[in-house]
Enzyme design. Structure first.
Site, mmCIF file in Angstrom:
data_model
loop_
_atom_site.group_PDB
_atom_site.id
_atom_site.type_symbol
_atom_site.label_atom_id
_atom_site.label_comp_id
_atom_site.label_asym_id
_atom_site.label_seq_id
_atom_site.Cartn_x
_atom_site.Cartn_y
_atom_site.Cartn_z
ATOM 1 N N SER A 9 34.805 103.617 84.315
ATOM 2 C CA SER A 9 34.434 102.210 84.118
ATOM 3 C C SER A 9 33.076 101.929 84.750
ATOM 4 O O SER A 9 32.876 102.158 85.953
ATOM 5 C CB SER A 9 35.482 101.310 84.784
ATOM 6 O OG SER A 9 34.944 100.007 84.950
ATOM 7 N N HIS A 34 33.955 103.544 79.692
ATOM 8 C CA HIS A 34 34.779 102.318 79.678
ATOM 9 C C HIS A 34 33.890 101.143 80.058
ATOM 10 O O HIS A 34 33.367 101.069 81.179
ATOM 11 C CB HIS A 34 35.933 102.464 80.669
ATOM 12 C CG HIS A 34 36.958 101.369 80.596
ATOM 13 N ND1 HIS A 34 37.937 101.313 79.626
ATOM 14 C CD2 HIS A 34 37.123 100.292 81.374
ATOM 15 C CE1 HIS A 34 38.666 100.221 79.824
ATOM 16 N NE2 HIS A 34 38.206 99.595 80.880
ATOM 17 N N ASP A 36 33.696 97.289 80.647
ATOM 18 C CA ASP A 36 34.522 96.103 80.944
ATOM 19 C C ASP A 36 33.749 94.832 80.642
ATOM 20 O O ASP A 36 32.800 94.502 81.339
ATOM 21 C CB ASP A 36 34.952 96.112 82.421
ATOM 22 C CG ASP A 36 36.058 97.117 82.670
ATOM 23 O OD1 ASP A 36 35.946 97.903 83.624
ATOM 24 O OD2 ASP A 36 37.036 97.115 81.898
ATOM 25 N N MET A 38 33.774 90.869 80.529
ATOM 26 C CA MET A 38 34.523 89.761 81.137
ATOM 27 C C MET A 38 33.763 88.453 80.908
ATOM 28 O O MET A 38 32.530 88.427 80.996
ATOM 29 C CB MET A 38 34.677 90.003 82.645
ATOM 30 C CG MET A 38 35.402 91.297 82.960
ATOM 31 S SD MET A 38 35.524 91.532 84.754
ATOM 32 C CE MET A 38 36.329 93.124 84.792
ATOM 33 N N ASP A 176 44.535 101.788 83.439
ATOM 34 C CA ASP A 176 43.288 101.200 83.913
ATOM 35 C C ASP A 176 43.498 100.320 85.149
ATOM 36 O O ASP A 176 44.136 99.283 85.076
ATOM 37 C CB ASP A 176 42.722 100.325 82.762
ATOM 38 C CG ASP A 176 41.404 99.697 83.097
ATOM 39 O OD1 ASP A 176 40.931 98.868 82.291
ATOM 40 O OD2 ASP A 176 40.826 100.036 84.138
HETATM 41 C C1 DX5 Z 1 39.494 95.630 85.741
HETATM 42 C C2 DX5 Z 1 38.891 96.603 84.742
HETATM 43 C C3 DX5 Z 1 39.045 98.039 85.162
HETATM 44 C C4 DX5 Z 1 38.362 98.331 86.508
HETATM 45 C C5 DX5 Z 1 38.711 99.723 86.978
HETATM 46 O O1 DX5 Z 1 39.635 94.380 85.126
HETATM 47 O O2 DX5 Z 1 39.490 96.472 83.473
HETATM 48 O O3 DX5 Z 1 38.508 98.872 84.136
HETATM 49 O O4 DX5 Z 1 36.969 98.236 86.337
HETATM 50 O O5 DX5 Z 1 38.053 99.909 88.191
HETATM 51 P P1 DX5 Z 1 38.785 100.645 89.427
HETATM 52 O O6 DX5 Z 1 38.979 102.069 88.975
HETATM 53 O O7 DX5 Z 1 37.803 100.525 90.563
HETATM 54 O O8 DX5 Z 1 40.078 99.938 89.668
HETATM 55 ZN ZN ZN Z 2 38.961 97.945 81.985
#
Ligand code: DX5
Ligand code: ZN
Length: 219
Positions: A9, A34, A36, A38, A176
């Site tokens: 990610s 990945h 993310d 938001m 995830d």
């Molecule tokens: C959280 C994201 C994840 C997160 C994972 O909302 O969807 O993908 O970035 O990061 P770690 O591995 O640090 O939990």
């Molecule tokens: Zn994610």
């Protein structure tokens, strides 16, 4: 048995260097990236959108595994497809019509993912399992990296794996949130074949991405 893949990610990456960070991930053996997304509404955090994804696409030849934590999501699907998303994962709570959103992603020739928050039951998506390419099981409440892994979701993965076998389906199971060297083996044994990780990959072993990816895969 599906090949275990790692989807780092970029939420945990240096946002001032995202292009180079993506290159580092690819060189370090990442199977996909990945991303993310938001919107500060579906989750209490705001990251990047289509213009940034479009500019990042040229830094990598591997798939962009785009996790849309945005609501409403349907009207933005095309923008993410055009920006370069290869897998588009949506949350059922973020669309009024799952069938329509799934068809939209397929029409755009992208892989369809559906994500379940820790509190959301598998029943919510059982009718779509034969139409999707990937189920993303959240092992943290979405919105931030570096959170603590929620082991109770492993039961959900086992349930999903059984459904997949019983119905003879072939979707990927991606987990995830809070994935590290202590829990990655349990996640794989439960049935996950794609591991998302941000903090562990970017921060462990002095940020040795190649070593961290290998360690997650080998557990
Ligand atoms: C959280 C994201 C994840 C997160 C994972 O909302 O969807 O993908 O970035 O990061 P770690 O591995 O640090 O939990
Ligand atoms: Zn994610």
């Amino acid at each position: 048995m599906k090949k275990i893949q790692i989807s780092p990610s970029i939420l945990s990456a240096d946002f001032s260097q995202l292009g180079n960070e993506i290159k580092r991930l690819e060189k370090g053996g990442a199977d996909m990236i990945h991303v993310d997304v938001m919107d500060g509404h579906f989750v209490p955090n705001l990251t990047i959108g289509p213009p940034v994804i479009k500019s990042l696409k040229k830094y990598s030849s591997i798939l962009f595994d785009v996790h849309l934590m945005i609501s409403p999501v349907h009207k933005y699907i095309e923008a993410y497809a055009n920006a370069g998303a290869d897998i588009i994962t949506i949350h059922p709570e973020a669309t009024d019509n799952m069938d329509l959103s799934i068809s939209k992603i397929k029409e755009l020739n992208k892989k369809v993912g559906v994500s379940l928050n820790p509190q959301t039951k598998v029943d919510v998506i059982i009718d779509y399992l034969n139409k999707i390419d990937l189920v993303l099981i959240m092992s943290v409440n979405p919105g931030f990296g570096g959170q603590k892994f929620m082991p109770e979701v492993l039961t959900k993965i086992k349930e999903l794996k059984k459904l997949q076998n019983d119905k003879n389906l072939d979707f990927d199971i991606e987990i995830d949130g809070g994935i590290n060297f202590e829990n990655s083996k349990k996640a794989i044994e439960a049935g996950a074949n794609i591991l998302v990780s941000g903090t562990t990959i970017f921060k462990s072993n002095n940020g040795d991405i190649k070593k961290n990816i290998e360690l997650l895969k080998s557990k």
